[in-house]
Every structure is written in C-alpha cells, then in structure tokens.
Scaffold this motif. Structure first.
Motif, mmCIF file in Angstrom:
data_model
loop_
_atom_site.group_PDB
_atom_site.id
_atom_site.type_symbol
_atom_site.label_atom_id
_atom_site.label_comp_id
_atom_site.label_asym_id
_atom_site.label_seq_id
_atom_site.Cartn_x
_atom_site.Cartn_y
_atom_site.Cartn_z
ATOM 1 N N HIS A 1 2.295 0.674 4.562
ATOM 2 C CA HIS A 1 2.154 -0.759 4.312
ATOM 3 C C HIS A 1 2.432 -1.043 2.845
ATOM 4 O O HIS A 1 1.944 -0.323 1.966
ATOM 5 C CB HIS A 1 0.740 -1.234 4.643
ATOM 6 C CG HIS A 1 0.312 -0.958 6.046
ATOM 7 N ND1 HIS A 1 0.479 -1.849 7.076
ATOM 8 C CD2 HIS A 1 -0.280 0.145 6.590
ATOM 9 C CE1 HIS A 1 0.006 -1.332 8.201
ATOM 10 N NE2 HIS A 1 -0.456 -0.114 7.932
ATOM 11 N N TYR A 2 3.203 -2.081 2.593
ATOM 12 C CA TYR A 2 3.398 -2.576 1.232
ATOM 13 C C TYR A 2 2.760 -3.954 1.197
ATOM 14 O O TYR A 2 3.303 -4.928 1.735
ATOM 15 C CB TYR A 2 4.878 -2.649 0.878
ATOM 16 C CG TYR A 2 5.133 -3.147 -0.531
ATOM 17 C CD1 TYR A 2 4.778 -2.375 -1.631
ATOM 18 C CD2 TYR A 2 5.715 -4.389 -0.763
ATOM 19 C CE1 TYR A 2 4.985 -2.823 -2.922
ATOM 20 C CE2 TYR A 2 5.937 -4.850 -2.047
ATOM 21 C CZ TYR A 2 5.572 -4.058 -3.128
ATOM 22 O OH TYR A 2 5.777 -4.517 -4.414
ATOM 23 N N GLY A 3 1.547 -4.049 0.578
ATOM 24 C CA GLY A 3 0.782 -5.281 0.676
ATOM 25 C C GLY A 3 0.490 -5.567 2.138
ATOM 26 O O GLY A 3 0.051 -4.681 2.877
ATOM 27 N N PRO A 4 0.750 -6.777 2.623
ATOM 28 C CA PRO A 4 0.487 -7.117 4.025
ATOM 29 C C PRO A 4 1.603 -6.695 4.983
ATOM 30 O O PRO A 4 1.457 -6.821 6.202
ATOM 31 C CB PRO A 4 0.361 -8.646 3.986
ATOM 32 C CG PRO A 4 1.270 -9.054 2.868
ATOM 33 C CD PRO A 4 1.153 -7.964 1.825
ATOM 34 N N LEU A 5 2.696 -6.193 4.444
ATOM 35 C CA LEU A 5 3.865 -5.887 5.272
ATOM 36 C C LEU A 5 3.820 -4.472 5.836
ATOM 37 O O LEU A 5 3.436 -3.528 5.154
ATOM 38 C CB LEU A 5 5.149 -6.047 4.457
ATOM 39 C CG LEU A 5 5.439 -7.425 3.870
ATOM 40 C CD1 LEU A 5 6.694 -7.362 3.012
ATOM 41 C CD2 LEU A 5 5.599 -8.468 4.983
ATOM 42 N N ASN A 6 4.228 -4.324 7.098
ATOM 43 C CA ASN A 6 4.498 -3.006 7.661
ATOM 44 C C ASN A 6 5.844 -2.559 7.113
ATOM 45 O O ASN A 6 6.894 -3.040 7.540
ATOM 46 C CB ASN A 6 4.541 -3.060 9.189
ATOM 47 C CG ASN A 6 3.165 -3.275 9.789
ATOM 48 O OD1 ASN A 6 2.177 -2.805 9.243
ATOM 49 N ND2 ASN A 6 3.109 -3.989 10.897
ATOM 50 N N VAL B 1 3.782 -3.386 -9.221
ATOM 51 C CA VAL B 1 3.981 -4.630 -8.469
ATOM 52 C C VAL B 1 3.504 -4.398 -7.043
ATOM 53 O O VAL B 1 4.127 -3.661 -6.285
ATOM 54 C CB VAL B 1 5.463 -5.064 -8.465
ATOM 55 C CG1 VAL B 1 5.634 -6.337 -7.647
ATOM 56 C CG2 VAL B 1 5.983 -5.257 -9.880
ATOM 57 N N GLY B 2 2.377 -4.993 -6.671
ATOM 58 C CA GLY B 2 1.877 -4.871 -5.310
ATOM 59 C C GLY B 2 1.032 -3.620 -5.098
ATOM 60 O O GLY B 2 0.614 -2.947 -6.052
ATOM 61 N N SER B 3 0.800 -3.296 -3.831
ATOM 62 C CA SER B 3 -0.011 -2.139 -3.466
ATOM 63 C C SER B 3 0.606 -1.437 -2.267
ATOM 64 O O SER B 3 1.341 -2.030 -1.478
ATOM 65 C CB SER B 3 -1.438 -2.570 -3.137
ATOM 66 O OG SER B 3 -1.454 -3.434 -2.013
ATOM 67 N N LEU B 4 0.269 -0.154 -2.130
ATOM 68 C CA LEU B 4 0.806 0.677 -1.064
ATOM 69 C C LEU B 4 -0.337 1.332 -0.309
ATOM 70 O O LEU B 4 -1.333 1.747 -0.900
ATOM 71 C CB LEU B 4 1.714 1.759 -1.650
ATOM 72 C CG LEU B 4 2.340 2.754 -0.675
ATOM 73 C CD1 LEU B 4 3.473 2.091 0.092
ATOM 74 C CD2 LEU B 4 2.855 3.978 -1.416
ATOM 75 N N LYS B 5 -0.198 1.426 1.025
ATOM 76 C CA LYS B 5 -1.182 2.123 1.835
ATOM 77 C C LYS B 5 -0.461 2.866 2.946
ATOM 78 O O LYS B 5 0.476 2.338 3.544
ATOM 79 C CB LYS B 5 -2.201 1.162 2.429
ATOM 80 C CG LYS B 5 -3.336 1.858 3.181
ATOM 81 C CD LYS B 5 -4.435 0.875 3.567
ATOM 82 C CE LYS B 5 -3.981 -0.019 4.680
ATOM 83 N NZ LYS B 5 -4.932 -0.122 5.794
#
Length: 256
Positions: A35-40, A236-240
């Motif tokens: 996931h990058y922020g809310p995106l798959n 820039v942003g977050s990763l999960k």
C-alpha cells in the motif's frame, strides 16, 4: 513507487543467534500486498525452489514485485530477483536482479566465490563484466540474507539489542543496523493474530525516507521468522506491506 520491491526485501533482513537447521523448505511461498498511502500499489511474492550448481544442492529463491491498479497506470514496475543458496553453507552462489521500474532497468548476474572473497558481476544491460572484492566472511545478497538469517535462534533476543549485518548490493558491501523493539501480537487480516518480534531497521533519511527511524518490521516470533507487516514513513507519503498468503511453511504458525 520506484524500487518498492527492493525496499521490502531489504527491510526483511534481521539477525539472531545461529542455529544449524534450515527453518524453511522447498515449496514455501509468501505473498504480500503493498500500500502507498490509501492506494493498493502492488504485490510481491517470494518462493523457495531447488537447483544444483557445480554439483551442490541449492535453494533457488525467486522473488517478484509488480505494481497494480491506479499506480500501475502511471508507474509500472516489474521486478524479478533470484538467489541460489548453498544448502550446506547457507551462502549465496549466484544472484540475479532483473528489474523495470518506470523505465529504469537493470539486468545483472552476480557469481560469488567465497574462498577468494570475490564477486563476478555480469552487467547484461551494459554488456560489461568485472570482479569485485569483498571483506565480509559471510557476505549475503539481498535475498539470501533473508533466508540465511531466518535460521537464527530468537530466544535470547530482548528489547534494545542492536545488530549489524553486511550484504552485497549494487556492486558494493552495505552495512545495516537493526534494533529489537520488543515482542507484541500482530493481527494479520484474513489470517489471524500471532506473536511477533518488532524490529527497527536504521535507514538513511533524505530522498526516500523521512528520517532514519522511519521503518518498522514485524516478524513472527517463532522458527519461521516470516515478516507479516512493514510500515515506512517516506519523504513523500507512507508505505505498508502486509502478508496476504503463505504456503508450505516448514514450521506451523501458532495463532492466538
């Protein structure tokens, strides 16, 4: 999402007191959703196969990563990593990296000679070859490090312990420092709740990461030592990354 897969594999690396038996087997398969922020943003898989090199039995590890959905439309990633690990020594004999990340490509094959402490690098993209010396006795590649270090005993690890390890990547040795934060239960969506070791890899702040303590990794606190979740605050942003599927583990996962 450039270099998403290389980030995930790098974050899997951790170390413990060495044990003698492999805690994985041929046929093991792990799958992760990124996931990058809310995106798959993408998926990655890593699978254990087998092969022979110079008459010796090897684990043949194949890792793949690719972008999906909306992210794929503006930044397409197709990465493939392979490592051939000597079953007797736990050291890599060959490593393959073939990637295409939004047009940024690499196609390299590394052949390790641990006796002479040299790596033969075949850069297929640029049609160049060279030998590179390394210093570390038990040098690992990006993939073999994950499996080599899964064979360590975690029973004596405690919060605050720090560990250093070296891997060979991008034609040079890299030193990584990791800190054990403790043990806690982690819920894996559609899989279950399991006790994990919480680990903090120290990364370089700047272009990619927000700060040097931006990454946290949870790995099962058992003999499998498989990562179940990774979180990272980026510049820039977050990763999960979350474990979504597993098959043919050598040791049974015990859920709460």
């Amino acid at each position: 999402m450039k270099k998403v897969f290389i980030l995930i594999i790098s974050l899997f690396i951790f170390t413990f007191n060495y044990a003698q038996e492999h805690n994985y087997k041929v046929g093991e398969f792990l799958k992760y959703r990124i996931h990058y922020g809310p995106l798959n943003a993408g998926m990655s898989t890593i699978e254990v196969k087998e092969s022979k090199i110079a008459g010796r039995d090897h684990f043949h590890i194949v890792g793949k990563g690719w972008t999906t959905g909306v992210v794929k439309t503006f930044f397409k990633v197709t990465d493939r990593y392979e490592s051939y690990i000597d079953k007797g020594t736990g050291l890599p004999s060959k490593f393959i990296r073939k990637i295409d990340e939004g047009g940024y490509t690499k196609d390299k094959e590394l052949v390790f000679n641990h006796s002479s402490k040299q790596v033969f690098v075949n850069d297929k993209k640029h049609k160049k070859t060279r030998y590179i010396n390394f210093q570390e006795k038990n040098i690992q590649d990006m993939i073999s490090a994950f499996y080599y270090l899964r064979d360590y005993d975690t029973s004596t690890m405690k919060a605050g312990d720090e560990i250093d390890i070296k891997i060979f990547m991008d034609e040079e040795e890299y030193a990584l420092k990791l800190k054990i934060l403790g043990r806690e239960y982690k819920k894996i969506k559609n899989i279950g709740k399991i006790e994990c070791l919480k680990i903090r890899p120290y990364v370089v702040s700047g272009r990619v990461f927000k700060e040097k303590e931006s990454v946290t990794v949870w790995v099962t606190n058992d003999r499998n030592h498989i990562p179940v979740q990774i979180k990272a605050s980026l510049a820039v942003g977050s990763l999960k990354a979350d474990l979504t599927e597993y098959k043919n583990l050598k040791n049974t996962l015990v859920f709460k």
